[in-house]
Scaffold this motif. Sequence first.
Motif, PDB file in Angstrom:
ATOM      1  N   ASN A 286      38.717  26.774  53.051  1.00 14.03           N
ATOM      2  CA  ASN A 286      39.628  27.826  53.506  1.00 14.03           C
ATOM      3  C   ASN A 286      39.738  28.949  52.480  1.00 14.03           C
ATOM      4  O   ASN A 286      39.880  30.122  52.839  1.00 14.03           O
ATOM      5  CB  ASN A 286      41.020  27.234  53.781  1.00 14.03           C
ATOM      6  CG  ASN A 286      41.018  26.331  55.008  1.00 14.03           C
ATOM      7  OD1 ASN A 286      40.250  26.558  55.947  1.00 14.03           O
ATOM      8  ND2 ASN A 286      41.865  25.317  55.008  1.00 14.03           N
ATOM      9  N   THR A 287      39.661  28.578  51.206  1.00 14.09           N
ATOM     10  CA  THR A 287      39.686  29.605  50.148  1.00 14.09           C
ATOM     11  C   THR A 287      38.479  30.523  50.249  1.00 14.09           C
ATOM     12  O   THR A 287      38.589  31.747  50.092  1.00 14.09           O
ATOM     13  CB  THR A 287      39.703  28.927  48.764  1.00 14.09           C
ATOM     14  OG1 THR A 287      40.804  28.027  48.688  1.00 14.09           O
ATOM     15  CG2 THR A 287      39.804  29.960  47.656  1.00 14.09           C
ATOM     16  N   ASP A 288      37.312  29.931  50.544  1.00 13.55           N
ATOM     17  CA  ASP A 288      36.097  30.736  50.726  1.00 13.55           C
ATOM     18  C   ASP A 288      36.250  31.701  51.894  1.00 13.55           C
ATOM     19  O   ASP A 288      35.813  32.858  51.818  1.00 13.55           O
ATOM     20  CB  ASP A 288      34.882  29.827  50.964  1.00 13.55           C
ATOM     21  CG  ASP A 288      34.552  28.987  49.745  1.00 13.55           C
ATOM     22  OD1 ASP A 288      34.731  29.484  48.634  1.00 13.55           O
ATOM     23  OD2 ASP A 288      34.124  27.830  49.919  1.00 13.55           O
ATOM     24  N   LEU A 289      36.851  31.223  52.968  1.00 11.84           N
ATOM     25  CA  LEU A 289      37.053  32.074  54.140  1.00 11.84           C
ATOM     26  C   LEU A 289      37.962  33.254  53.816  1.00 11.84           C
ATOM     27  O   LEU A 289      37.730  34.373  54.274  1.00 11.84           O
ATOM     28  CB  LEU A 289      37.645  31.263  55.294  1.00 11.84           C
ATOM     29  CG  LEU A 289      36.706  30.232  55.939  1.00 11.84           C
ATOM     30  CD1 LEU A 289      37.443  29.442  57.008  1.00 11.84           C
ATOM     31  CD2 LEU A 289      35.494  30.917  56.558  1.00 11.84           C
ATOM     32  N   GLU A 290      38.987  33.005  53.011  1.00  9.01           N
ATOM     33  CA  GLU A 290      39.886  34.093  52.632  1.00  9.01           C
ATOM     34  C   GLU A 290      39.162  35.130  51.776  1.00  9.01           C
ATOM     35  O   GLU A 290      39.342  36.337  51.949  1.00  9.01           O
ATOM     36  CB  GLU A 290      41.080  33.532  51.850  1.00  9.01           C
ATOM     37  CG  GLU A 290      42.028  32.686  52.708  1.00  9.01           C
ATOM     38  CD  GLU A 290      43.156  32.100  51.887  1.00  9.01           C
ATOM     39  OE1 GLU A 290      43.248  32.435  50.678  1.00  9.01           O
ATOM     40  OE2 GLU A 290      43.954  31.312  52.433  1.00  9.01           O
ATOM     41  N   VAL A 291      38.325  34.656  50.856  1.00  6.66           N
ATOM     42  CA  VAL A 291      37.563  35.576  50.001  1.00  6.66           C
ATOM     43  C   VAL A 291      36.518  36.334  50.818  1.00  6.66           C
ATOM     44  O   VAL A 291      36.265  37.516  50.582  1.00  6.66           O
ATOM     45  CB  VAL A 291      36.880  34.802  48.849  1.00  6.66           C
ATOM     46  CG1 VAL A 291      36.009  35.727  48.018  1.00  6.66           C
ATOM     47  CG2 VAL A 291      37.926  34.130  47.971  1.00  6.66           C
ATOM     48  N   ALA A 292      35.899  35.654  51.789  1.00  5.29           N
ATOM     49  CA  ALA A 292      34.846  36.277  52.593  1.00  5.29           C
ATOM     50  C   ALA A 292      35.390  37.294  53.586  1.00  5.29           C
ATOM     51  O   ALA A 292      34.628  38.138  54.078  1.00  5.29           O
ATOM     52  CB  ALA A 292      34.056  35.202  53.347  1.00  5.29           C
ATOM     53  N   ASP A 293      36.690  37.239  53.884  1.00  5.02           N
ATOM     54  CA  ASP A 293      37.299  38.158  54.849  1.00  5.02           C
ATOM     55  C   ASP A 293      37.487  39.522  54.192  1.00  5.02           C
ATOM     56  O   ASP A 293      38.558  39.850  53.667  1.00  5.02           O
ATOM     57  CB  ASP A 293      38.636  37.592  55.329  1.00  5.02           C
ATOM     58  CG  ASP A 293      39.251  38.433  56.446  1.00  5.02           C
ATOM     59  OD1 ASP A 293      38.528  39.294  57.002  1.00  5.02           O
ATOM     60  OD2 ASP A 293      40.441  38.237  56.740  1.00  5.02           O
TER      61      ASP A 293
END
Length: 354
Positions: A286-293
């Motif tokens: 989920n942290t990766d998804l936040e950074v990728a957004d």
Amino acid sequence: MACGGANQHSISGQLNLSSQTNQKAASKRRRYRRCKSAPTVESISLHSNHSTSIQHSESTVQKLHTSSIKVIIILAIYLGVGTVCFYLTRHQMKGKKTNGVVDAVYFCIVTMTTIGYGDIVPDSVATKLLACAFVFTGMALIALSLSKATDYLVEKQETLLVTALYMYKDVGMAEILKEMETNRVRYKCFMVFLLLLVVIIGGAVFLSKVEELSFIDSFYCVCCTITTLGYGDVSFTTKAGRAFAVFWILTGTISLAQFFLYLAELNTERRQKKLVKWVLDRKMTNTDLEVADLDEDGVVDVSDFIIYKLKEMGKISEEDVSIVMKEFEKLDIDQSGTLSGVDITLAQSFQAIG
């Protein structure tokens, strides 16, 4: 009944909306799969991958060929001027001498490659200052120019090697070029290693036959020469030996330097591939998804995901993304978040006016 019909209509609408969203996403994914890198100037008029690959390869070889011709001209001028200068001042040089012209060219090569055997040395203020000028000029020539000529020769030998490996296999030129592109550094390293072996063996045999050195002394002299140690206890002392050394020293020293360069490049390439594999195999969180957004809309689309992964692989940086985004904003005249032909036309018009 009416209520049931309304619910059924609502569910049907949601399904249709979901289906349209999926179709849009699939269409977007297909567009990204079809996306190719920007064509080069040489290949912009070509329409097939096969012809594009051949055009790119021919263009690279042509550029290297042009560079090698320039290098030969510059080297000829350097050696010509050096030979004349040191020939005219030969009486101000001391050491083992054979022939005025051969010794002058030999001294230029030994000076340029920083070997410095010490078998011929300047013996006056003028020749010492002249040697200082020529050693710096020669080092710059090797660093800036001669490696290009070596690259050209290696490129040609690499093409011949890969073609020979696939000679009896049913593959086309496009596949051969793709194989060359994929393993380019490995083939270069292999070809320079073979050239280095030929140089070492050839030099050792020549020294043992012509200079009448033992096998150990011959090999010792070869190693001292190509590594530019130049202890000076063994060197070329005959006219034939020094004439041979003019070509052999240049080939040997540059080949060894290029071999270590390609070896370092190969190691860097392997580390990069390991990093890419780790990035692709790592599970998303989920942290990766936040950074990728990137646009912070709570959803990661294909473009966000691609940019995030490329940044993780080290292919691009945040600064690269910012520069591209600024360019996009300049072209997006109507600020719609998309580019069209109208945007490009207006942007070109504004540039012409500005």
